[in-house]
Enzyme design. Structure first.
Site, PDB file in Angstrom:
ATOM      1  N   TYR A   1      36.478  46.964  36.590  1.00  0.00           N
ATOM      2  CA  TYR A   1      36.307  46.204  37.847  1.00  0.00           C
ATOM      3  C   TYR A   1      35.551  47.061  38.863  1.00  0.00           C
ATOM      4  CZ  TYR A   1      37.924  44.118  42.317  1.00  0.00           C
ATOM      5  OH  TYR A   1      38.010  43.571  43.580  1.00  0.00           O
TER       6      TYR A   1
ATOM      7  N   LYS B   1      31.999  46.251  40.620  1.00  0.00           N
ATOM      8  CA  LYS B   1      31.904  46.032  42.076  1.00  0.00           C
ATOM      9  C   LYS B   1      30.961  47.044  42.721  1.00  0.00           C
ATOM     10  CE  LYS B   1      34.433  43.481  44.355  1.00  0.00           C
ATOM     11  NZ  LYS B   1      34.172  42.095  44.819  1.00  0.00           N
TER      12      LYS B   1
ATOM     13  N   THR C   1      41.017  47.114  52.352  1.00  0.00           N
ATOM     14  CA  THR C   1      42.117  47.667  51.535  1.00  0.00           C
ATOM     15  C   THR C   1      42.885  46.484  50.936  1.00  0.00           C
ATOM     16  OG1 THR C   1      43.685  47.602  53.297  1.00  0.00           O
ATOM     17  CG2 THR C   1      42.419  49.537  53.168  1.00  0.00           C
TER      18      THR C   1
ATOM     19  N   HIS D   1      48.200  40.769  42.811  1.00  0.00           N
ATOM     20  CA  HIS D   1      48.384  42.015  43.560  1.00  0.00           C
ATOM     21  C   HIS D   1      49.857  42.185  43.910  1.00  0.00           C
ATOM     22  CE1 HIS D   1      43.959  41.829  44.405  1.00  0.00           C
ATOM     23  NE2 HIS D   1      44.121  43.106  44.164  1.00  0.00           N
TER      24      HIS D   1
ATOM     25  N   LYS E   1      58.365  37.048  42.833  1.00  0.00           N
ATOM     26  CA  LYS E   1      59.526  37.594  42.105  1.00  0.00           C
ATOM     27  C   LYS E   1      60.798  37.491  42.946  1.00  0.00           C
ATOM     28  CE  LYS E   1      57.533  41.505  39.582  1.00  0.00           C
ATOM     29  NZ  LYS E   1      57.621  42.967  39.495  1.00  0.00           N
TER      30      LYS E   1
ATOM     31  N   ASP F   1      52.499  53.172  37.983  1.00  0.00           N
ATOM     32  CA  ASP F   1      52.389  53.374  39.433  1.00  0.00           C
ATOM     33  C   ASP F   1      50.965  53.117  39.902  1.00  0.00           C
ATOM     34  OD1 ASP F   1      54.827  53.980  40.564  1.00  0.00           O
ATOM     35  OD2 ASP F   1      54.681  56.138  40.158  1.00  0.00           O
TER      36      ASP F   1
HETATM   37  P1  NAP Z   1      40.865  35.329  45.124  1.00  0.00           P
HETATM   38  O1  NAP Z   1      41.948  34.854  46.032  1.00  0.00           O
HETATM   39  O2  NAP Z   1      41.226  35.662  43.729  1.00  0.00           O
HETATM   40  O3  NAP Z   1      39.735  34.230  45.118  1.00  0.00           O
HETATM   41  C1  NAP Z   1      38.655  34.348  44.258  1.00  0.00           C
HETATM   42  C2  NAP Z   1      37.716  33.212  44.530  1.00  0.00           C
HETATM   43  O4  NAP Z   1      36.582  33.370  43.662  1.00  0.00           O
HETATM   44  C3  NAP Z   1      38.321  31.837  44.236  1.00  0.00           C
HETATM   45  O5  NAP Z   1      37.898  30.945  45.233  1.00  0.00           O
HETATM   46  C4  NAP Z   1      37.697  31.475  42.889  1.00  0.00           C
HETATM   47  O6  NAP Z   1      37.512  30.080  42.712  1.00  0.00           O
HETATM   48  C5  NAP Z   1      36.340  32.143  43.016  1.00  0.00           C
HETATM   49  N1  NAP Z   1      35.757  32.369  41.702  1.00  0.00           N
HETATM   50  C6  NAP Z   1      36.240  33.158  40.698  1.00  0.00           C
HETATM   51  N2  NAP Z   1      35.445  33.048  39.608  1.00  0.00           N
HETATM   52  C7  NAP Z   1      34.446  32.184  39.946  1.00  0.00           C
HETATM   53  C8  NAP Z   1      33.334  31.663  39.260  1.00  0.00           C
HETATM   54  N3  NAP Z   1      33.065  32.003  37.987  1.00  0.00           N
HETATM   55  N4  NAP Z   1      32.538  30.778  39.905  1.00  0.00           N
HETATM   56  C9  NAP Z   1      32.800  30.407  41.182  1.00  0.00           C
HETATM   57  N5  NAP Z   1      33.824  30.880  41.892  1.00  0.00           N
HETATM   58  C10 NAP Z   1      34.644  31.748  41.278  1.00  0.00           C
HETATM   59  O7  NAP Z   1      40.115  36.588  45.721  1.00  0.00           O
HETATM   60  P2  NAP Z   1      40.272  37.258  47.172  1.00  0.00           P
HETATM   61  O8  NAP Z   1      41.485  38.104  47.112  1.00  0.00           O
HETATM   62  O9  NAP Z   1      40.117  36.210  48.233  1.00  0.00           O
HETATM   63  O10 NAP Z   1      39.024  38.234  47.185  1.00  0.00           O
HETATM   64  C11 NAP Z   1      37.849  38.001  47.946  1.00  0.00           C
HETATM   65  C12 NAP Z   1      36.947  39.211  47.847  1.00  0.00           C
HETATM   66  O11 NAP Z   1      37.602  40.344  48.432  1.00  0.00           O
HETATM   67  C13 NAP Z   1      36.627  39.612  46.405  1.00  0.00           C
HETATM   68  O12 NAP Z   1      35.289  40.023  46.308  1.00  0.00           O
HETATM   69  C14 NAP Z   1      37.545  40.783  46.133  1.00  0.00           C
HETATM   70  O13 NAP Z   1      37.002  41.668  45.170  1.00  0.00           O
HETATM   71  C15 NAP Z   1      37.632  41.433  47.509  1.00  0.00           C
HETATM   72  N6  NAP Z   1      38.863  42.213  47.761  1.00  0.00           N
HETATM   73  C16 NAP Z   1      40.104  41.655  47.543  1.00  0.00           C
HETATM   74  C17 NAP Z   1      41.243  42.417  47.810  1.00  0.00           C
HETATM   75  C18 NAP Z   1      42.641  41.854  47.641  1.00  0.00           C
HETATM   76  O14 NAP Z   1      43.611  42.610  47.837  1.00  0.00           O
HETATM   77  N7  NAP Z   1      42.814  40.583  47.293  1.00  0.00           N
HETATM   78  C19 NAP Z   1      41.120  43.733  48.299  1.00  0.00           C
HETATM   79  C20 NAP Z   1      39.856  44.238  48.516  1.00  0.00           C
HETATM   80  C21 NAP Z   1      38.724  43.466  48.245  1.00  0.00           C
HETATM   81  P3  NAP Z   1      38.648  29.177  41.964  1.00  0.00           P
HETATM   82  O15 NAP Z   1      39.808  29.111  42.903  1.00  0.00           O
HETATM   83  O16 NAP Z   1      38.001  27.857  41.776  1.00  0.00           O
HETATM   84  O17 NAP Z   1      38.952  29.906  40.695  1.00  0.00           O
HETATM   85  P1  GDP Z   2      46.241  48.452  43.444  1.00  0.00           P
HETATM   86  O1  GDP Z   2      46.509  48.705  44.891  1.00  0.00           O
HETATM   87  O2  GDP Z   2      44.802  48.226  43.151  1.00  0.00           O
HETATM   88  O3  GDP Z   2      46.850  49.500  42.548  1.00  0.00           O
HETATM   89  O4  GDP Z   2      46.902  47.082  43.025  1.00  0.00           O
HETATM   90  P2  GDP Z   2      48.249  46.313  43.321  1.00  0.00           P
HETATM   91  O5  GDP Z   2      48.119  45.453  44.511  1.00  0.00           O
HETATM   92  O6  GDP Z   2      48.557  45.633  42.036  1.00  0.00           O
HETATM   93  O7  GDP Z   2      49.381  47.392  43.682  1.00  0.00           O
HETATM   94  C1  GDP Z   2      49.909  48.172  42.706  1.00  0.00           C
HETATM   95  C2  GDP Z   2      51.073  49.047  43.196  1.00  0.00           C
HETATM   96  O8  GDP Z   2      52.232  48.245  43.436  1.00  0.00           O
HETATM   97  C3  GDP Z   2      51.443  50.020  42.082  1.00  0.00           C
HETATM   98  O9  GDP Z   2      51.955  51.215  42.652  1.00  0.00           O
HETATM   99  C4  GDP Z   2      52.533  49.269  41.338  1.00  0.00           C
HETATM  100  O10 GDP Z   2      53.385  50.148  40.608  1.00  0.00           O
HETATM  101  C5  GDP Z   2      53.266  48.616  42.509  1.00  0.00           C
HETATM  102  N1  GDP Z   2      54.002  47.387  42.091  1.00  0.00           N
HETATM  103  C6  GDP Z   2      55.355  47.244  42.104  1.00  0.00           C
HETATM  104  N2  GDP Z   2      55.707  46.043  41.635  1.00  0.00           N
HETATM  105  C7  GDP Z   2      54.552  45.377  41.348  1.00  0.00           C
HETATM  106  C8  GDP Z   2      54.280  44.071  40.843  1.00  0.00           C
HETATM  107  O11 GDP Z   2      55.150  43.260  40.554  1.00  0.00           O
HETATM  108  N3  GDP Z   2      52.972  43.735  40.708  1.00  0.00           N
HETATM  109  C9  GDP Z   2      51.953  44.596  41.024  1.00  0.00           C
HETATM  110  N4  GDP Z   2      50.693  44.186  40.880  1.00  0.00           N
HETATM  111  N5  GDP Z   2      52.189  45.854  41.482  1.00  0.00           N
HETATM  112  C10 GDP Z   2      53.471  46.240  41.647  1.00  0.00           C
END
Ligand code: NAP
Ligand code: GDP
Length: 301
Positions: A125, A129, A153, A168, A176, A257
């Site tokens: 990933y 990215k 973050t 996440h 859970k 972890d």
């Molecule tokens: P998300 O909730 O998983 O949403 C992903 C979106 O992408 C959904 O709307 C999904 O559409 C769409 N998508 C996935 N595959 C696709 C495809 N093949 N064609 C068209 N659309 C597609 O993601 P998010 O957490 O909002 O993340 C947004 C951005 O922030 C991403 O670039 C991610 O890498 C970045 N980011 C996220 C986090 C985090 O903690 N979540 C942290 C740092 C950066 P469907 O619903 O139709 O599948």
């Molecule tokens: P990361 O920040 O990219 O590592 O992703 P996550 O959002 O999945 O966070 C992971 C951290 O949360 C790790 O330290 C895991 O051990 C802890 N963790 C504890 N319980 C869970 C769980 O149920 N799901 C996930 N995704 N992480 C968990």
């Protein structure tokens, strides 16, 4: 009025943007270049906020590396190239602090992004990215486009993916804890609870990203965080408070972890927006839990 296209409009971050054209994979599969071009043809945007990605937590990233690599490379290549073809001058895309080098000086600064391999748990990933950063800088240089990236973050909020295995940490824990409370069973947490993470509420990410779209013009990315680290244990306890969970909490030492910590240096965002008020974690969690209760079982998972 500006016509802003938001890809990934059904997702955690994408669903936070008001007055935009939001599209999801149901309308256009961005793995396919023809459909990506059609999306621009149909919507005729002036600006693009590119949120669509294959996103997951530690479980998803470790167990489906091939999918995470391929889908993110294709989605980013297609969207950024189609935006160029359609003459879009201004686009913002997302990186993540989890794609930074695993062995690097802390706190993370924007310029460290490519200074070493990412953590093995999410390297596929992360490399995919990182290529969005390379592509955007290349397009800025060759075509003079105002394309840029933001680097949040760990994000949480309504509309998240609440999958127990691939989500996440926060959405997985909310789901859970809901089940443990409902079924009167213990709550199981992966790992030691010691890793540290910084969390940001999804609406804060959207507000900061909208600001960056119109005001941030550097080719280097910008980290979006409040710079405040919390241990997984702290987060579990705060969540138990918010959800009034009184059952047993068990830490599973046989589960991973992941990265121990990835603290960020937030001087850049503070320099641009010194007065930005981040949503406190307890308020953000209360809103997210509320949303979860109101939408269960019709949640993404
Ligand atoms: P998300 O909730 O998983 O949403 C992903 C979106 O992408 C959904 O709307 C999904 O559409 C769409 N998508 C996935 N595959 C696709 C495809 N093949 N064609 C068209 N659309 C597609 O993601 P998010 O957490 O909002 O993340 C947004 C951005 O922030 C991403 O670039 C991610 O890498 C970045 N980011 C996220 C986090 C985090 O903690 N979540 C942290 C740092 C950066 P469907 O619903 O139709 O599948
Ligand atoms: P990361 O920040 O990219 O590592 O992703 P996550 O959002 O999945 O966070 C992971 C951290 O949360 C790790 O330290 C895991 O051990 C802890 N963790 C504890 N319980 C869970 C769980 O149920 N799901 C996930 N995704 N992480 C968990």
């Amino acid at each position: 009025m500006n016509k802003i296209l938001v890809t990934g409009g059904s997702g955690l971050v994408g669903s936070c943007f008001d007055n935009t054209i939001m599209v999801s994979s149901k309308q256009y599969d961005l793995l396919d270049f023809k459909q990506t071009l059609k999306m621009f043809d149909d919507t005729q945007p002036e600006y693009v906020i590119h949120c669509a990605a294959k996103v997951g937590g530690l479980g998803g990233n470790s167990n489906y590396k091939g999918d995470f690599y391929r889908e993110n490379i294709l989605i980013n290549t297609n969207v950024i190239e189609a935006a160029r073809v359609y003459g879009i001058k201004n686009l913002v895309a997302f990186l993540s602090t989890c794609i930074f080098p695993a062995n690097v000086e802390y706190p993370l600064r924007e310029e460290y992004l490519h200074n070493g391999p990412p953590h093995t748990s999410n390297d596929a990933y992360a490399y995919a990215k990182r290529m969005a950063d390379v592509q955007i800088r290349a397009y800025k240089e060759q075509y003079g486009l105002n394309y840029k990236t933001v680097t949040p973050t760990n994000i949480y909020g309504p509309n998240d993916n609440f999958n127990l295995e691939t989500g996440h940490v926060l959405p997985s824990l909310i789901h859970k804890m809901y089940l443990a409370k409902r079924d009167n069973t213990p709550m199981y947490i992966w790992g030691s609870g010691n890793p540290l993470r910084e969390f940001i509420y999804s609406q804060d990410v959207a507000d900061l990203t909208m600001w960056c779209l119109f005001n941030y013009n550097e080719s280097e990315t910008i980290i979006l965080s409040n710079g405040f680290e919390l241990s997984i244990k702290d987060v579990v306890n705060t969540l138990a408070d918010v959800m009034e969970f009184k059952g047993d909490i068990i830490y599973q030492s046989d589960k991973p972890d992941g990265q121990l910590r990835k603290p960020t240096d937030i001087s850049k965002i503070k320099k641009y927006l010194p007065n930005f008020q981040f949503t406190p974690i307890k308020d953000g969690l209360a809103k997210t839990v509320d949303w979860f209760y109101n939408n269960y079982p019709y949640i993404r998972s």
